[in-house]
Design a protein around this motif. Structure first.
Motif, PDB file in Angstrom:
ATOM      1  N   SER A 210       0.843  -1.188   0.000  1.00 30.13           N
ATOM      2  CA  SER A 210       0.000   0.000   0.000  1.00 30.13           C
ATOM      3  C   SER A 210       0.878   1.237   0.000  1.00 30.13           C
ATOM      4  O   SER A 210       1.750   1.387   0.850  1.00 30.13           O
ATOM      5  CB  SER A 210      -0.902   0.009   1.246  1.00 30.13           C
ATOM      6  OG  SER A 210      -1.736   1.142   1.253  1.00 30.13           O
ATOM      7  N   GLY A 211       0.671   2.126  -0.962  1.00 35.16           N
ATOM      8  CA  GLY A 211       1.475   3.342  -1.033  1.00 35.16           C
ATOM      9  C   GLY A 211       1.145   4.135  -2.277  1.00 35.16           C
ATOM     10  O   GLY A 211       0.325   3.723  -3.099  1.00 35.16           O
ATOM     11  N   ARG A 212       1.798   5.279  -2.409  1.00 34.66           N
ATOM     12  CA  ARG A 212       1.581   6.126  -3.579  1.00 34.66           C
ATOM     13  C   ARG A 212       2.375   5.599  -4.754  1.00 34.66           C
ATOM     14  O   ARG A 212       3.593   5.455  -4.683  1.00 34.66           O
ATOM     15  CB  ARG A 212       2.004   7.570  -3.287  1.00 34.66           C
ATOM     16  CG  ARG A 212       1.065   8.300  -2.350  1.00 34.66           C
ATOM     17  CD  ARG A 212       1.323   9.794  -2.349  1.00 34.66           C
ATOM     18  NE  ARG A 212       2.617  10.128  -1.773  1.00 34.66           N
ATOM     19  CZ  ARG A 212       3.637  10.616  -2.452  1.00 34.66           C
ATOM     20  NH1 ARG A 212       3.541  10.804  -3.754  1.00 34.66           N
ATOM     21  NH2 ARG A 212       4.764  10.920  -1.842  1.00 34.66           N
ATOM     22  N   LEU A 213       1.693   5.300  -5.851  1.00 35.54           N
ATOM     23  CA  LEU A 213       2.315   4.887  -7.101  1.00 35.54           C
ATOM     24  C   LEU A 213       2.116   5.992  -8.131  1.00 35.54           C
ATOM     25  O   LEU A 213       1.173   6.778  -8.030  1.00 35.54           O
ATOM     26  CB  LEU A 213       1.700   3.576  -7.596  1.00 35.54           C
ATOM     27  CG  LEU A 213       1.950   2.351  -6.701  1.00 35.54           C
ATOM     28  CD1 LEU A 213       1.053   1.194  -7.115  1.00 35.54           C
ATOM     29  CD2 LEU A 213       3.413   1.936  -6.761  1.00 35.54           C
ATOM     30  N   PRO A 214       3.011   6.085  -9.136  1.00 31.20           N
ATOM     31  CA  PRO A 214       2.827   7.121 -10.159  1.00 31.20           C
ATOM     32  C   PRO A 214       1.507   6.939 -10.890  1.00 31.20           C
ATOM     33  O   PRO A 214       1.082   5.799 -11.106  1.00 31.20           O
ATOM     34  CB  PRO A 214       4.014   6.875 -11.097  1.00 31.20           C
ATOM     35  CG  PRO A 214       5.017   6.121 -10.262  1.00 31.20           C
ATOM     36  CD  PRO A 214       4.203   5.275  -9.336  1.00 31.20           C
ATOM     37  N   PRO A 215       0.859   8.024 -11.345  1.00 32.00           N
ATOM     38  CA  PRO A 215       1.274   9.418 -11.170  1.00 32.00           C
ATOM     39  C   PRO A 215       0.801   9.986  -9.846  1.00 32.00           C
ATOM     40  O   PRO A 215      -0.107   9.400  -9.258  1.00 32.00           O
ATOM     41  CB  PRO A 215       0.582  10.095 -12.354  1.00 32.00           C
ATOM     42  CG  PRO A 215      -0.697   9.323 -12.549  1.00 32.00           C
ATOM     43  CD  PRO A 215      -0.347   7.895 -12.201  1.00 32.00           C
ATOM     44  N   PRO A 216       1.379  11.132  -9.416  1.00 33.82           N
ATOM     45  CA  PRO A 216       2.509  11.820 -10.044  1.00 33.82           C
ATOM     46  C   PRO A 216       3.816  11.097  -9.754  1.00 33.82           C
ATOM     47  O   PRO A 216       3.879  10.242  -8.865  1.00 33.82           O
ATOM     48  CB  PRO A 216       2.480  13.204  -9.376  1.00 33.82           C
ATOM     49  CG  PRO A 216       1.921  12.920  -8.015  1.00 33.82           C
ATOM     50  CD  PRO A 216       0.900  11.829  -8.199  1.00 33.82           C
ATOM     51  N   VAL A 217       4.843  11.465 -10.513  1.00 34.69           N
ATOM     52  CA  VAL A 217       6.145  10.839 -10.355  1.00 34.69           C
ATOM     53  C   VAL A 217       6.993  11.667  -9.399  1.00 34.69           C
ATOM     54  O   VAL A 217       7.235  12.842  -9.624  1.00 34.69           O
ATOM     55  CB  VAL A 217       6.867  10.708 -11.713  1.00 34.69           C
ATOM     56  CG1 VAL A 217       8.252  10.126 -11.518  1.00 34.69           C
ATOM     57  CG2 VAL A 217       6.053   9.836 -12.663  1.00 34.69           C
ATOM     58  N   ASP A 218       7.399  11.049  -8.310  1.00 32.43           N
ATOM     59  CA  ASP A 218       8.400  11.634  -7.433  1.00 32.43           C
ATOM     60  C   ASP A 218       9.268  10.496  -6.928  1.00 32.43           C
ATOM     61  O   ASP A 218       9.059   9.328  -7.296  1.00 32.43           O
ATOM     62  CB  ASP A 218       7.764  12.435  -6.288  1.00 32.43           C
ATOM     63  CG  ASP A 218       6.789  11.610  -5.445  1.00 32.43           C
ATOM     64  OD1 ASP A 218       6.940  10.372  -5.392  1.00 32.43           O
ATOM     65  OD2 ASP A 218       5.882  12.197  -4.833  1.00 32.43           O
TER      66      ASP A 218
ATOM     67  N   ALA B 216      -2.670  -1.748  -3.080  1.00 31.44           N
ATOM     68  CA  ALA B 216      -3.610  -0.696  -2.697  1.00 31.44           C
ATOM     69  C   ALA B 216      -2.929   0.642  -2.958  1.00 31.44           C
ATOM     70  O   ALA B 216      -2.167   1.141  -2.139  1.00 31.44           O
ATOM     71  CB  ALA B 216      -3.991  -0.832  -1.222  1.00 31.44           C
ATOM     72  N   ASP B 217      -3.185   1.200  -4.147  1.00 24.42           N
ATOM     73  CA  ASP B 217      -2.559   2.463  -4.548  1.00 24.42           C
ATOM     74  C   ASP B 217      -3.243   3.618  -3.820  1.00 24.42           C
ATOM     75  O   ASP B 217      -4.451   3.814  -3.937  1.00 24.42           O
ATOM     76  CB  ASP B 217      -2.680   2.630  -6.063  1.00 24.42           C
ATOM     77  CG  ASP B 217      -1.997   3.878  -6.589  1.00 24.42           C
ATOM     78  OD1 ASP B 217      -1.316   4.570  -5.794  1.00 24.42           O
ATOM     79  OD2 ASP B 217      -2.129   4.155  -7.793  1.00 24.42           O
ATOM     80  N   LEU B 218      -2.455   4.386  -3.078  1.00 27.01           N
ATOM     81  CA  LEU B 218      -3.010   5.490  -2.301  1.00 27.01           C
ATOM     82  C   LEU B 218      -2.929   6.836  -3.017  1.00 27.01           C
ATOM     83  O   LEU B 218      -3.337   7.852  -2.462  1.00 27.01           O
ATOM     84  CB  LEU B 218      -2.281   5.611  -0.955  1.00 27.01           C
ATOM     85  CG  LEU B 218      -2.325   4.382  -0.039  1.00 27.01           C
ATOM     86  CD1 LEU B 218      -1.654   4.699   1.295  1.00 27.01           C
ATOM     87  CD2 LEU B 218      -3.747   3.898   0.175  1.00 27.01           C
ATOM     88  N   SER B 219      -2.403   6.868  -4.239  1.00 29.30           N
ATOM     89  CA  SER B 219      -2.231   8.142  -4.927  1.00 29.30           C
ATOM     90  C   SER B 219      -3.541   8.626  -5.545  1.00 29.30           C
ATOM     91  O   SER B 219      -4.138   7.915  -6.357  1.00 29.30           O
ATOM     92  CB  SER B 219      -1.175   8.012  -6.031  1.00 29.30           C
ATOM     93  OG  SER B 219      -1.094   9.206  -6.778  1.00 29.30           O
ATOM     94  N   PRO B 220      -3.994   9.836  -5.210  1.00 29.12           N
ATOM     95  CA  PRO B 220      -5.159  10.403  -5.890  1.00 29.12           C
ATOM     96  C   PRO B 220      -4.847  10.820  -7.326  1.00 29.12           C
ATOM     97  O   PRO B 220      -5.753  11.197  -8.071  1.00 29.12           O
ATOM     98  CB  PRO B 220      -5.506  11.633  -5.030  1.00 29.12           C
ATOM     99  CG  PRO B 220      -4.795  11.428  -3.731  1.00 29.12           C
ATOM    100  CD  PRO B 220      -3.546  10.668  -4.080  1.00 29.12           C
ATOM    101  N   GLY B 221      -3.564  10.812  -7.710  1.00 28.30           N
ATOM    102  CA  GLY B 221      -3.178  11.200  -9.068  1.00 28.30           C
ATOM    103  C   GLY B 221      -2.499  12.542  -9.143  1.00 28.30           C
ATOM    104  O   GLY B 221      -2.062  12.960 -10.214  1.00 28.30           O
ATOM    105  N   TRP B 222      -2.411  13.231  -8.004  1.00 28.92           N
ATOM    106  CA  TRP B 222      -1.734  14.533  -7.985  1.00 28.92           C
ATOM    107  C   TRP B 222      -1.214  14.778  -6.576  1.00 28.92           C
ATOM    108  O   TRP B 222      -1.697  14.194  -5.599  1.00 28.92           O
ATOM    109  CB  TRP B 222      -2.680  15.650  -8.424  1.00 28.92           C
ATOM    110  CG  TRP B 222      -3.742  16.011  -7.420  1.00 28.92           C
ATOM    111  CD1 TRP B 222      -3.705  17.016  -6.495  1.00 28.92           C
ATOM    112  CD2 TRP B 222      -5.026  15.376  -7.225  1.00 28.92           C
ATOM    113  NE1 TRP B 222      -4.853  17.046  -5.739  1.00 28.92           N
ATOM    114  CE2 TRP B 222      -5.685  16.058  -6.166  1.00 28.92           C
ATOM    115  CE3 TRP B 222      -5.657  14.301  -7.845  1.00 28.92           C
ATOM    116  CZ2 TRP B 222      -6.944  15.690  -5.725  1.00 28.92           C
ATOM    117  CZ3 TRP B 222      -6.919  13.932  -7.394  1.00 28.92           C
ATOM    118  CH2 TRP B 222      -7.547  14.626  -6.357  1.00 28.92           C
ATOM    119  N   ASN B 223      -0.191  15.626  -6.478  1.00 30.34           N
ATOM    120  CA  ASN B 223       0.314  16.042  -5.171  1.00 30.34           C
ATOM    121  C   ASN B 223      -0.423  17.292  -4.721  1.00 30.34           C
ATOM    122  O   ASN B 223      -0.911  18.070  -5.544  1.00 30.34           O
ATOM    123  CB  ASN B 223       1.816  16.343  -5.241  1.00 30.34           C
ATOM    124  CG  ASN B 223       2.647  15.081  -5.231  1.00 30.34           C
ATOM    125  OD1 ASN B 223       2.276  14.077  -4.623  1.00 30.34           O
ATOM    126  ND2 ASN B 223       3.782  15.109  -5.916  1.00 30.34           N
ATOM    127  N   GLY B 224      -0.447  17.510  -3.429  1.00 24.51           N
ATOM    128  CA  GLY B 224      -1.066  18.739  -2.951  1.00 24.51           C
ATOM    129  C   GLY B 224      -1.720  18.547  -1.606  1.00 24.51           C
ATOM    130  O   GLY B 224      -1.375  17.662  -0.826  1.00 24.51           O
TER     131      GLY B 224
END
Length: 378
Positions: A13-21, A43-51
């Motif tokens: 579980s964690g943030r996967l791209p996108p976004p790429v960091d 379990a991808d936690l990335s909404p698709g953008w940082n902020g």
């Protein structure tokens, strides 16, 4: 071949791209290696953008809820294992919630830390996370110094290991010879003031004031509206001495490193720990000049390390002046950077294998390595 019927039940579980960091890239790379060893629930936690803001946190909270449901669904599996990169700032609360659920449902837990912010300044959030995750949770840090400092600050984190990001950047077999002409100074990041975007323009201004023949090559996305405006202003102000390539990946990124002579990284980002771009530059044979933050002090050759209390522009001017005037000195620095990257890559294998084994079990033996039964002699 891996016997997937007996392999552990793994949830990542964690943030996967996108976004790429840096963190999302490392998580994707770890996930790729884990999938080679068995089935992995993601379990991808990335909404698709940082902020931030209500919309971002609503989307993030929903993904965390779904990740928690995924953990609950696997609670009846015999061998349950959970891997998660640790978010920074308010995101630590999300990490704490999932680590706590993983502990409740009996998962073996591994948390991968990518930020130095909670080491530079201890926080109650990280203290809470280490307690909720439990004494048997394995905390993965990026270098031995980071591990030592982390466990000293957070005694509840009793189990720790280190794994360098160098593992993700194999050096090129032979770095190319540098081109004649202007000294080409490169900078690649999520372009923003915290990563030193304004310092790069100040450096170019100082070099031009000494009539040095230099070019600045920038790559990466502008992190915000003001950062994009700063890039645009630099392009207009420096009369062709700034080249902006935008976001780069794959072959475009390899070309970026082949086209530059020096990589400059004046980061003052509070979360900076172990930037992948430094290993990428050195792996291509590009010498690095960078501020000493996080693990950077143990990653790059000492001559390229700038203390945080020094004026970055003034500190790097002598090296850039020397390399602009003496290409033999630049070639030697290139060889040293490449050798450092090769040594770091080779040394990082043990830590990476230890993390993979912790999460997914021992690596399967190749079929060719299996011992064949002897033929009967009759």
């Amino acid at each position: 071949m891996t016997d997937r019927s007996t392999s552990p039940h793994i949830v990542v579980s964690g943030r996967l791209p996108p976004p790429v960091d840096g963190m999302s890239r490392v998580t994707a790379l770890v996930l790729d290696r884990l999938r080679a060893r068995g089935d992995v629930e993601v379990a991808d936690l990335s909404p698709g953008w940082n902020g931030g803001g209500p919309r971002y946190h609503a989307a993030k909270a929903l993904r965390v809820l779904l990740a928690g449901m995924r953990l609950a669904a696997g609670a009846m599996q015999d061998d349950r294992r959970f891997y998660m990169p640790v978010d920074s700032g308010l995101g630590i609360v999300y990490t704490t919630a999932l680590a706590g659920l993983a502990r409740l449902f009996g998962y073996e837990r591994t948390l991968h830390h990518h930020s130095f912010a909670t080491i530079t300044k201890p926080t109650w959030r990280m203290s809470l996370l280490t307690r909720v995750a439990g004494a048997d949770c394995m905390h993965v840090l990026l270098c031995p110094a980071m591990q030592l400092k982390f466990q000293k600050l957070y005694p509840a984190a009793r189990a720790g290991m280190s794994m360098s990001n160098a593992i993700f950047t194999p050096p090129v077999p032979r770095p190319r010879a540098r081109k004649p002409g202007p000294l080409r100074i490169g900078h690649l990041s999520n372009l923003c003031v915290d990563k030193g975007l304004d310092t790069m323009f100040n450096l170019l201004r100082a070099l031009r004031a000494e009539d040095m023949d230099v070019k600045l090559v920038l790559a990466g996305p502008g992190l915000g509206r003001m950062d994009n405006a700063l890039v645009a202003a630099g392009l207009a102000a420096f009369d062709g001495d700034v080249e902006y390539r935008g976001p780069v990946d794959g072959e475009a990124k390899a070309v970026f490193y082949r086209d530059i002579d020096v990589f400059v990284f004046p980061t003052q980002y509070r979360n900076e720990a172990q930037p992948l771009v430094l290993f990428e530059a050195m792996a291509a044979g590009v010498p690095v000049l960078a501020y000493d933050r996080g693990c950077i002090g143990s990653d790059i050759p000492r001559p390229g390390l700038i203390p945080q209390d020094k004026d970055f522009v003034q500190a790097v001017m002598p090296a850039l002046r020397r390399w602009a005037e003496d290409r033999a000195a630049l070639a030697l620095a290139s060889e040293q950077a490449h050798a450092r990257a090769r040594a770091a890559y080779e040394a990082s294998h043990a830590g990476f294998e230890a993390v993979l084994e912790r999460v997914a079990g021992p690596a399967p033996e190749p079929e060719s390595a299996a011992v064949r039964p002897k033929r009967a002699v009759g």
